[in-house]
Scaffold this active site. Structure first.
Site, PDB file in Angstrom:
ATOM      1  N   ASP A  60      -0.489  -1.371  -1.937  1.00  0.00           N
ATOM      2  CA  ASP A  60      -0.936  -0.044  -1.533  1.00  0.00           C
ATOM      3  C   ASP A  60      -2.240   0.384  -2.193  1.00  0.00           C
ATOM      4  OD1 ASP A  60       1.008   0.988   0.360  1.00  0.00           O
ATOM      5  OD2 ASP A  60       2.443   0.742  -1.284  1.00  0.00           O
ATOM      6  N   GLU A  72       8.801   5.100   9.072  1.00  0.00           N
ATOM      7  CA  GLU A  72       8.949   4.293   7.869  1.00  0.00           C
ATOM      8  C   GLU A  72       9.029   5.286   6.732  1.00  0.00           C
ATOM      9  OE1 GLU A  72       5.813   1.607   6.762  1.00  0.00           O
ATOM     10  OE2 GLU A  72       5.886   0.661   8.716  1.00  0.00           O
TER      11      GLU A  72
END
Lengths: 266, 411
Positions: free
Chosen positions: A61, A50
């Protein structure tokens, strides 16, 4: 039509293998260095990559990826750098499938169909967009379908059974299971409801299930692989990159330890 | 225009879209919470008891209805027989319109069985209003605030602490409202089961833009009623400042089916051509931020740009999706006022009416003062005075070197 991702998923299924997916932020600590890290991740045995294109406001995040993203942006990373980097990596022999990991705004701003076309052209297999639930993903899905790209949707511990079914059906390639309530980042322990939630999801779909968020150690990776088809590790890799002082051996060693533990769960 | 204003305005649709704008661009973990919020709010909205309770608080605790004040001196000063009315949200408990929303959502949090609320704040007004509602309704309250804003708005930080809220500094990104919002959403993702996210403006994923609009619409509903007494119902212009856009939406929304022109005033900071402004609608483009599709300030890579304004409550790099829609269908026109215009407006209102407006509201006054000549003679104008200026006095003092009175007297 087959692409590298579907090929990988078929083979792992046939051979009862597990998938180790490594995440890396493009442009951290510099563009050149991040490209080297990506190559090193493949060399160390990662099955799937990724590659994160940093966004200024990464809602899903934790601090590690936030910081890496901010640094990459401050150093001037451009959305087109993603395509350039991919082209270069493929030219230099990168073989594993690659998914773009980014928030929806950079993609939306660049243009949904333009992004799809260029991802295809540079040899990328699809994308994961954490702030794009299926309800909002129809346009991107349609564009991706045209180019045989995968748009991987996420399932969370709070997702209802009906919704799990819907997401699994719409998700292309595999289903990404978010292991915990929260953001990405290193955690000490796995969430206690992980096993039971994965059982439910398993009963609802035949697609491979990869588990991410909060998985950082070889031990955790092995545990998770026993109940799923693979794991995604991100923040822990970025931490290794941060500590590496520009050298690859530490990053490789850490990645290999993760890969080995995933293999031991097969 | 006529046809448009006669068609009934009814937005958003079931997916939370106002035309092209709105929606729910959130991590999957929040989908369930947003569903619960949608259905919980729909049920609560129908409950007579809830409205009785809310209205009781609004009347006896917040101090509503707030007056619609005819600003005789200001009207005279600006000439042209203008009739300027100020909707006095500055007289609300805690000093701004924000409390209309926090009490409404506080009750909603209680109804959903949540014991803790988490909020973001820029200038600190929404933080103080959230902490206040939390005290009143016995909820635990954590407020995220950019460390830059904490420095700028020390008084409000202390007020929140007195109200026993935890003020959590945010050091990421630009360290202002945008980043505080990210952090509040991350907190919500992490503690989604027991925590209610109390958003302070008409922004964010559906249903927040609608919920906040509904709770703020009390401003417009009262104004409609009060205008009947003051002018026999006549009104030509509504004016309000727009950051996220909650005070403007609260004033505008009940008038959307009426024949009246509306002007939203954004902050152009140090100038629209400078990089330091917060004029999202005027200078932005469609994008996705904080769970909504709207108009955002962004660079060529889709990275969100920093917004700047002298007023901490306006420096948000986006705007509520309904404003983006109202701009698109040309129902509301969006203009700008600079830092200097706002300061000018502040001093104008102090000198003429003895009222110290918040720097946010000063943008609306500043715009009106500067462009008074462009309004038709005899226009009836309502300006939403969304908050009072106590919190900004230090900033205003710093800028006072400019000989404002001399400038005012010349005109």
């Amino acid at each position: 039509m087959k692409n590298r991702l579907t090929q990988l998923l078929l083979e792992t299924k046939k051979n009862r293998k597990k998938i180790f997916c490594a995440y890396m932020t493009l442009g951290y600590p510099t563009l050149t260095h991040s490209i080297q890290v990506i190559k090193a991740l493949e060399d160390s045995g990662a099955d799937l990559l990724e590659i994160g294109f940093p966004f200024s406001d990464p809602l899903a995040d934790g601090p590690t990826i936030q910081r890496a993203s901010q640094e990459a942006i401050e150093k001037g990373i451009q959305f087109q750098d993603f395509f350039k980097a991919m082209r270069l990596l493929r030219k230099n022999g990168l073989k594993v499938p690659v998914l773009l990991f980014s928030y929806f705004n950079p993609i939306f701003h660049y243009g949904v169909s333009r992004t799809a076309r260029e991802l295809f052209e540079v040899g990328c297999e699809g994308a994961i967009v954490p702030d794009l639930p299926p309800e909002e993903g129809r346009d991107l899905e349609a564009s991706f379908r045209k180019f045989n790209l995968s748009l991987v949707y996420l399932v969370a511990p709070t997702t209802s059974h009906d919704r799990m079914k819907m997401i699994a059906q719409r998700s292309s390639g595999f289903v990404y299971y978010v292991s915990l309530r929260g953001v990405t980042g290193v955690r000490r322990a796995l969430p206690h409801d992980l096993t039971s939630n994965l059982k439910v999801l398993r009963s609802l779909t035949n697609k491979p299930i990869l588990v991410g968020f909060g998985i950082s150690t070889p031990k955790q990776a092995r545990q998770v692989c026993r109940m799923s088809d693979g794991v995604v590790v991100g923040s822990a890799i970025l931490n290794a990159v941060r500590k590496s002082n520009g050298r690859m051996d530490g990053i490789k060693k850490f990645t290999r330890s993760l890969v080995d533990s995933v293999r031991s769960a097969e | 225009m006529k046809n448009k204003s006669q068609r009934r305005y009814c937005h958003p649709n079931a997916q939370g879209y106002f035309g092209d704008y709105g929606g729910q661009f959130v991590p999957e973990t929040l989908s369930k919470a947003l569903d619960e919020l949608c259905s919980g709010y729909a049920r609560l909205k129908k409950s007579k008891e809830f409205h009785r309770e809310l209205n009781n608080y609004l009347k006896k605790y917040v101090g509503r209805p707030t007056p619609l004040y005819f600003a005789r001196n200001l009207s005279k000063r600006l000439n042209r027989n203008l009739k300027i009315f100020l909707k006095r949200e500055d007289l609300c408990h805690t000093g701004a319109h924000k409390i209309n929303n926090t009490i409404g959502q506080g009750l909603l949090a209680q109804y959903l069985g949540k014991r803790r609320i988490v909020a973001e704040t820029g200038a600190g007004q929404h933080g103080v209003a959230s902490a206040t509602a939390a005290r009143l309704l016995s909820l635990e309250c954590d407020v995220y605030m950019g460390s830059e804003d904490i420095k700028r708005q020390a008084l409000n930080v202390y007020k929140m602490q007195l109200l026993r809220a935890r003020v959590l500094p945010v050091h990421s990104g630009s360290m202002t409202l945008k980043d505080a919002t990210n952090e509040a959403i991350r907190d919500w993702v992490t503690h989604v089961d027991g925590t209610y996210y109390l958003l302070g403006s008409v922004v964010g994923p559906h249903p927040y833009p609608t919920i906040v609009r509904d709770f703020q619409s009390v401003i417009g509903r009262e104004t409609l009623k009060q205008l009947k007494e003051e002018t026999g119902g006549r009104v030509d212009f509504l004016l309000a400042c727009v950051g996220g856009g909650s005070n403007a939406m609260g004033l505008f929304h009940p008038f959307l089916n009426h024949k009246v022109q509306m002007i939203g005033v954004e902050a152009s900071g140090e100038g629209l051509s400078s990089k330091r402004h917060a004029a999202s609608i005027s200078k932005g483009s469609p994008g996705v931020l904080h769970g909504m599709k709207s108009i955002v300030l962004q660079d060529q890579n889709g990275q969100i740009k920093l917004a700047h304004s002298i007023s901490a409550g306006l420096d948000y790099p986006s705007v509520g999706p309904e404003h983006a829609f109202l701009k698109q269908i040309k129902r509301v026109s969006y203009k700008t006022a600079s830092d200097q215009d706002a300061l000018f407006g502040f001093h104008m209102l102090v000198e003429e009416e003895g009222i110290m407006p918040a720097l946010e509201s000063s943008h609306a006054i500043g715009y009106l003062t500067k462009h008074a000549q462009e309004f038709p003679r005899g226009s009836v104008i309502v300006v939403n005075l969304s908050g009072r200026g106590d919190k900004d006095i230090d900033i205003i003092r710093k800028f006072k070197q400019v000989p404002i009175s001399a400038e005012v007297n010349e005109k």
